[in-house]
Write a protein that holds these residues in place. Structure first.
Motif, PDB file in Angstrom:
ATOM      1  N   THR A   1       0.859  -1.178   0.000  1.00  0.00           N
ATOM      2  CA  THR A   1       0.000   0.000   0.000  1.00  0.00           C
ATOM      3  C   THR A   1       0.897   1.230   0.000  1.00  0.00           C
ATOM      4  OG1 THR A   1      -0.110  -0.065   2.417  1.00  0.00           O
ATOM      5  CG2 THR A   1      -1.885  -1.182   1.220  1.00  0.00           C
ATOM      6  N   LYS A   2       0.317   2.390  -0.248  1.00  0.00           N
ATOM      7  CA  LYS A   2       1.096   3.641  -0.301  1.00  0.00           C
ATOM      8  C   LYS A   2       0.677   4.553   0.846  1.00  0.00           C
ATOM      9  CE  LYS A   2       2.919   2.771  -4.406  1.00  0.00           C
ATOM     10  NZ  LYS A   2       4.248   2.323  -4.588  1.00  0.00           N
ATOM     11  N   LEU A   3       1.661   5.079   1.534  1.00  0.00           N
ATOM     12  CA  LEU A   3       1.433   6.071   2.577  1.00  0.00           C
ATOM     13  C   LEU A   3       1.517   7.443   1.920  1.00  0.00           C
ATOM     14  CD1 LEU A   3       1.103   6.553   5.655  1.00  0.00           C
ATOM     15  CD2 LEU A   3       3.588   6.674   5.782  1.00  0.00           C
ATOM     16  N   LEU A   4       0.543   8.278   2.153  1.00  0.00           N
ATOM     17  CA  LEU A   4       0.456   9.607   1.534  1.00  0.00           C
ATOM     18  C   LEU A   4       0.407   9.537   0.003  1.00  0.00           C
ATOM     19  CD1 LEU A   4       3.046  11.471   3.802  1.00  0.00           C
ATOM     20  CD2 LEU A   4       0.550  11.419   4.054  1.00  0.00           C
ATOM     21  N   GLY A   5       0.000   8.357  -0.489  1.00  0.00           N
ATOM     22  CA  GLY A   5      -0.178   8.199  -1.924  1.00  0.00           C
ATOM     23  C   GLY A   5       1.072   7.857  -2.711  1.00  0.00           C
ATOM     24  N   PHE A   6       2.271   7.885  -2.073  1.00  0.00           N
ATOM     25  CA  PHE A   6       3.480   7.599  -2.857  1.00  0.00           C
ATOM     26  C   PHE A   6       4.579   6.865  -2.087  1.00  0.00           C
ATOM     27  CE2 PHE A   6       4.230  11.650  -0.866  1.00  0.00           C
ATOM     28  CZ  PHE A   6       5.584  11.667  -0.555  1.00  0.00           C
ATOM     29  N   ILE A   7       4.522   6.803  -0.778  1.00  0.00           N
ATOM     30  CA  ILE A   7       5.567   6.120   0.005  1.00  0.00           C
ATOM     31  C   ILE A   7       5.177   4.649   0.162  1.00  0.00           C
ATOM     32  CG2 ILE A   7       6.761   6.019   2.226  1.00  0.00           C
ATOM     33  CD1 ILE A   7       6.010   9.015   2.565  1.00  0.00           C
ATOM     34  N   PRO A   8       6.035   3.719  -0.305  1.00  0.00           N
ATOM     35  CA  PRO A   8       5.721   2.297  -0.140  1.00  0.00           C
ATOM     36  C   PRO A   8       5.513   1.972   1.345  1.00  0.00           C
ATOM     37  CG  PRO A   8       7.590   2.575  -1.588  1.00  0.00           C
ATOM     38  CD  PRO A   8       7.300   3.927  -0.997  1.00  0.00           C
ATOM     39  N   TRP A   9       4.422   1.254   1.642  1.00  0.00           N
ATOM     40  CA  TRP A   9       4.047   0.972   3.024  1.00  0.00           C
ATOM     41  C   TRP A   9       3.825  -0.515   3.183  1.00  0.00           C
ATOM     42  CZ3 TRP A   9       5.168   3.565   7.011  1.00  0.00           C
ATOM     43  CH2 TRP A   9       4.464   3.468   8.215  1.00  0.00           C
ATOM     44  N   LYS A  10       2.948  -0.905   4.040  1.00  0.00           N
ATOM     45  CA  LYS A  10       2.711  -2.315   4.349  1.00  0.00           C
ATOM     46  C   LYS A  10       2.004  -3.018   3.202  1.00  0.00           C
ATOM     47  CE  LYS A  10       2.221  -1.248   9.238  1.00  0.00           C
ATOM     48  NZ  LYS A  10       1.324  -1.230  10.382  1.00  0.00           N
ATOM     49  N   ARG A  11       2.107  -4.352   3.223  1.00  0.00           N
ATOM     50  CA  ARG A  11       1.371  -5.169   2.264  1.00  0.00           C
ATOM     51  C   ARG A  11      -0.014  -5.472   2.828  1.00  0.00           C
ATOM     52  NH1 ARG A  11       4.980  -6.643  -1.617  1.00  0.00           N
ATOM     53  NH2 ARG A  11       7.154  -6.673  -0.991  1.00  0.00           N
ATOM     54  N   ALA A  12      -0.950  -5.734   1.936  1.00  0.00           N
ATOM     55  CA  ALA A  12      -2.339  -5.976   2.347  1.00  0.00           C
ATOM     56  C   ALA A  12      -2.471  -7.240   3.192  1.00  0.00           C
ATOM     57  CB  ALA A  12      -3.230  -6.089   1.120  1.00  0.00           C
ATOM     58  N   SER A  13      -1.582  -8.228   2.981  1.00  0.00           N
ATOM     59  CA  SER A  13      -1.631  -9.470   3.755  1.00  0.00           C
ATOM     60  C   SER A  13      -0.251 -10.114   3.738  1.00  0.00           C
ATOM     61  CB  SER A  13      -2.668 -10.433   3.170  1.00  0.00           C
ATOM     62  OG  SER A  13      -2.174 -11.025   1.992  1.00  0.00           O
ATOM     63  N   SER A  14      -0.139 -11.233   4.453  1.00  0.00           N
ATOM     64  CA  SER A  14       1.134 -11.966   4.507  1.00  0.00           C
ATOM     65  C   SER A  14       1.230 -13.024   3.414  1.00  0.00           C
ATOM     66  CB  SER A  14       1.294 -12.626   5.876  1.00  0.00           C
ATOM     67  OG  SER A  14       0.253 -13.575   6.092  1.00  0.00           O
ATOM     68  N   ALA A  15       0.306 -13.010   2.439  1.00  0.00           N
ATOM     69  CA  ALA A  15       0.318 -13.992   1.350  1.00  0.00           C
ATOM     70  C   ALA A  15       1.680 -13.968   0.653  1.00  0.00           C
ATOM     71  CB  ALA A  15      -0.795 -13.687   0.354  1.00  0.00           C
ATOM     72  N   TYR A  16       2.173 -15.183   0.322  1.00  0.00           N
ATOM     73  CA  TYR A  16       3.489 -15.261  -0.300  1.00  0.00           C
ATOM     74  C   TYR A  16       3.611 -16.558  -1.097  1.00  0.00           C
ATOM     75  CZ  TYR A  16       8.517 -15.604  -0.923  1.00  0.00           C
ATOM     76  OH  TYR A  16       9.765 -15.735  -1.488  1.00  0.00           O
ATOM     77  N   GLY A  17       4.403 -16.500  -2.151  1.00  0.00           N
ATOM     78  CA  GLY A  17       4.809 -17.685  -2.886  1.00  0.00           C
ATOM     79  C   GLY A  17       3.808 -18.150  -3.924  1.00  0.00           C
ATOM     80  N   TYR A  18       4.071 -19.343  -4.447  1.00  0.00           N
ATOM     81  CA  TYR A  18       3.234 -19.912  -5.499  1.00  0.00           C
ATOM     82  C   TYR A  18       1.771 -20.014  -5.082  1.00  0.00           C
ATOM     83  CZ  TYR A  18       7.498 -21.396  -7.897  1.00  0.00           C
ATOM     84  OH  TYR A  18       8.710 -21.414  -8.541  1.00  0.00           O
ATOM     85  N   SER A  19       1.535 -20.404  -3.830  1.00  0.00           N
ATOM     86  CA  SER A  19       0.173 -20.650  -3.356  1.00  0.00           C
ATOM     87  C   SER A  19      -0.467 -19.422  -2.741  1.00  0.00           C
ATOM     88  CB  SER A  19       0.191 -21.773  -2.318  1.00  0.00           C
ATOM     89  OG  SER A  19       0.987 -21.384  -1.204  1.00  0.00           O
ATOM     90  N   GLN A  20       0.308 -18.370  -2.518  1.00  0.00           N
ATOM     91  CA  GLN A  20      -0.176 -17.166  -1.831  1.00  0.00           C
ATOM     92  C   GLN A  20      -0.760 -17.508  -0.465  1.00  0.00           C
ATOM     93  OE1 GLN A  20      -0.008 -13.532  -3.110  1.00  0.00           O
ATOM     94  NE2 GLN A  20       1.697 -14.899  -3.507  1.00  0.00           N
ATOM     95  N   ALA A  21      -0.168 -18.494   0.193  1.00  0.00           N
ATOM     96  CA  ALA A  21      -0.618 -18.909   1.523  1.00  0.00           C
ATOM     97  C   ALA A  21      -0.275 -17.831   2.542  1.00  0.00           C
ATOM     98  CB  ALA A  21       0.042 -20.224   1.914  1.00  0.00           C
ATOM     99  N   LEU A  22      -1.183 -17.596   3.463  1.00  0.00           N
ATOM    100  CA  LEU A  22      -0.954 -16.659   4.565  1.00  0.00           C
ATOM    101  C   LEU A  22      -0.072 -17.318   5.619  1.00  0.00           C
ATOM    102  CD1 LEU A  22      -4.615 -15.358   5.000  1.00  0.00           C
ATOM    103  CD2 LEU A  22      -2.738 -14.219   3.799  1.00  0.00           C
ATOM    104  N   ASP A  23       0.623 -16.498   6.393  1.00  0.00           N
ATOM    105  CA  ASP A  23       1.536 -17.017   7.420  1.00  0.00           C
ATOM    106  C   ASP A  23       0.861 -18.039   8.328  1.00  0.00           C
ATOM    107  OD1 ASP A  23       3.501 -15.334   6.419  1.00  0.00           O
ATOM    108  OD2 ASP A  23       3.418 -13.915   8.094  1.00  0.00           O
ATOM    109  N   GLY A  24      -0.306 -17.691   8.866  1.00  0.00           N
ATOM    110  CA  GLY A  24      -0.983 -18.563   9.823  1.00  0.00           C
ATOM    111  C   GLY A  24      -1.421 -19.882   9.211  1.00  0.00           C
ATOM    112  N   THR A  25      -1.956 -19.842   8.004  1.00  0.00           N
ATOM    113  CA  THR A  25      -2.421 -21.063   7.348  1.00  0.00           C
ATOM    114  C   THR A  25      -1.230 -21.938   6.956  1.00  0.00           C
ATOM    115  OG1 THR A  25      -4.165 -19.680   6.433  1.00  0.00           O
ATOM    116  CG2 THR A  25      -4.068 -21.934   5.654  1.00  0.00           C
ATOM    117  N   TRP A  26      -0.138 -21.301   6.542  1.00  0.00           N
ATOM    118  CA  TRP A  26       1.077 -22.058   6.201  1.00  0.00           C
ATOM    119  C   TRP A  26       1.619 -22.752   7.445  1.00  0.00           C
ATOM    120  CZ3 TRP A  26       2.793 -23.635   1.700  1.00  0.00           C
ATOM    121  CH2 TRP A  26       4.085 -24.174   1.615  1.00  0.00           C
ATOM    122  N   SER A  27       1.609 -22.079   8.577  1.00  0.00           N
ATOM    123  CA  SER A  27       2.056 -22.698   9.833  1.00  0.00           C
ATOM    124  C   SER A  27       1.180 -23.890  10.199  1.00  0.00           C
ATOM    125  CB  SER A  27       2.036 -21.679  10.971  1.00  0.00           C
ATOM    126  OG  SER A  27       2.981 -20.660  10.727  1.00  0.00           O
TER     127      SER A  27
END
Length: 197
Positions: free
Chosen positions: A83-109
């Motif tokens: 996401t963007k802070l103040l419209g242009f500064i790179p900020w946090k991601r919408a979720s912890s999804a990652y990799g081929y499966s886009q699995a979230l941290d908790g579900t991957w654990s």
């Protein structure tokens, strides 16, 4: 003066080139035969991994591959955009999804704990496709969804089990469209697999 020994450097160079090729996502992702051809090899046999997941979880290869295709486009390092802070500064991601499966941290654990596959990585295709099979199989067992019902399996995958049970997707035309696209891709993959096997 010492002479440069190519015979020592060449094997290492070839190994590094081969490993870097494994990190490149396939270019023809709408044809499962082409995906398997592009990724098939000594280090990373995707077709064998998908077939193992099918045998283990009872979810057909086309459903597994269509899910991975929809989630990450077969990119092992895929993440949601920042996401963007103040419209242009790179900020946090919408979720912890990652990799081929886009699995979230908790579900991957949860997957690693329940399967005992503690070394599993979301950036490893074999682990990710096994995760997708595990997740779809749990959906089938919990909610009575057929293991080849790509549409409902994908709705549960996208919304999570709680959201699926609540029916959060019923008033969401966007997620229903994603699920229909994933179902159509699984059908195309199934037809293609019959030709390339």
């Amino acid at each position: 003066m010492r002479r440069f020994n190519f015979s020592r450097v060449l094997p290492v160079t070839l190994l590094l080139a081969g490993l870097s090729a494994c990190a490149t996502p396939p270019s023809r992702i709408n044809n499962v035969c082409a995906v398997f051809e592009q990724r098939d090899g000594w280090f990373n046999n995707w077709q064998a991994a998908a077939e193992r997941a099918e045998r283990k979880h009872g979810v057909p290869v086309p459903v597994l591959m269509a899910t991975v295709r929809k989630e990450s486009g077969f990119k092992g390092n895929a993440r949601p955009p920042r996401t963007k802070l103040l419209g242009f500064i790179p900020w946090k991601r919408a979720s912890s999804a990652y990799g081929y499966s886009q699995a979230l941290d908790g579900t991957w654990s949860q997957y690693r704990l329940e399967t005992g596959n503690f070394a599993a990585r979301r950036s490893n295709f074999a682990d990710a496709v096994d995760f997708v099979g595990w997740y779809h199989a749990k959906t089938a067992d919990k909610y009575g969804v057929a293991r080849n019902d790509t549409y409902h399996l994908y709705l549960a995958y996208y919304h999570g089990w709680t959201g699926f049970k609540r029916g959060s997707w019923k008033n969401n035309a966007g997620i229903q469209r994603y699920a229909r696209e994933t179902e159509a891709m699984a059908q195309r993959y199934a037809a293609q697999l019959r030709q390339c096997r």
